[in-house]
Write an enzyme that holds these catalytic residues in place. Sequence first.
Site, mmCIF file in Angstrom:
data_model
loop_
_atom_site.group_PDB
_atom_site.id
_atom_site.type_symbol
_atom_site.label_atom_id
_atom_site.label_comp_id
_atom_site.label_asym_id
_atom_site.label_seq_id
_atom_site.Cartn_x
_atom_site.Cartn_y
_atom_site.Cartn_z
ATOM 1 N N SER A 65 72.559 -3.029 10.329
ATOM 2 C CA SER A 65 71.799 -1.903 10.858
ATOM 3 C C SER A 65 72.077 -0.696 9.971
ATOM 4 C CB SER A 65 72.255 -1.624 12.298
ATOM 5 O OG SER A 65 71.843 -0.343 12.736
ATOM 6 N N TYR A 68 77.662 0.224 19.286
ATOM 7 C CA TYR A 68 76.765 -0.543 18.418
ATOM 8 C C TYR A 68 77.040 -0.216 16.951
ATOM 9 C CZ TYR A 68 72.280 -2.234 16.498
ATOM 10 O OH TYR A 68 71.309 -2.876 15.775
#
Length: 257
Positions: free
Chosen positions: A149, A162
Amino acid sequence: MSSYIEELFSLTGRVALITGGSSGIGYAIAEALGRSGAAVVLVARREKELARAVHTLEAHGVRAAAVSADLGDRAAVARVCAEAAGFFGEIDILVNDAANNIRRPMEQLTPGDYDETIAVNLTAPFLLGQHFGPRMASNGWGRIINIGSQQSISAFGDSGVYGAAKAAICGLTRSQAEAWSKAGVTSNTIIPGFVLTPLTEPAQAVPGRVEALAARSMTGRNGIPADFAGAAVFLAGDASAYVTGQAICVDGGFSVH
């Protein structure tokens, strides 16, 4: 020319396991690998979406199967490991795409949020790698593709747990590469930009957010799942045999703008 390209990129005879494979980036990668010759096993939670994905893949001539599992549950991960090779044979290509993202300000995140996020985004890829990596190594060939990500490399919009998990995915990739590359098993991370998928729907719902993120990209648009097909086929095949331990940004220049 076609035979040369096929030699570089064909996945005929390979078997791929793709987590998060029923939708978004995971499905796009599954279709790309399947249409390049691999048989594919999809893993996701929702049975209806899995069945629809398998049907669509089969319509493209892809051999496909599915396992419904919640990868936040270690027992379910173990079941995936036990069942995956029963469809088309031993797994040659592992794609860790399944993810969850609890988007709240850092101070509002709970220990439960932490456990849930780490379980899906980091522990499951670790456990799946621990199972399939040594088997690939014993066969002398394998590919692990972890999906990272923008939070793997920078803070980005309530990164929270996250962000920590996706940064750790790059470290896991390097550890896997160190462990098994000499045996013919490469491990690499694909780092997307902002991609229009179900996972990013909460961010898409913020007025003006989609447009602002598109403007930040050098290409002037946000990503779509199909943007990851080529990179996945490259990393899954013989053409990438000397590429391992790397984080490859497929983000329209988002990370360098």
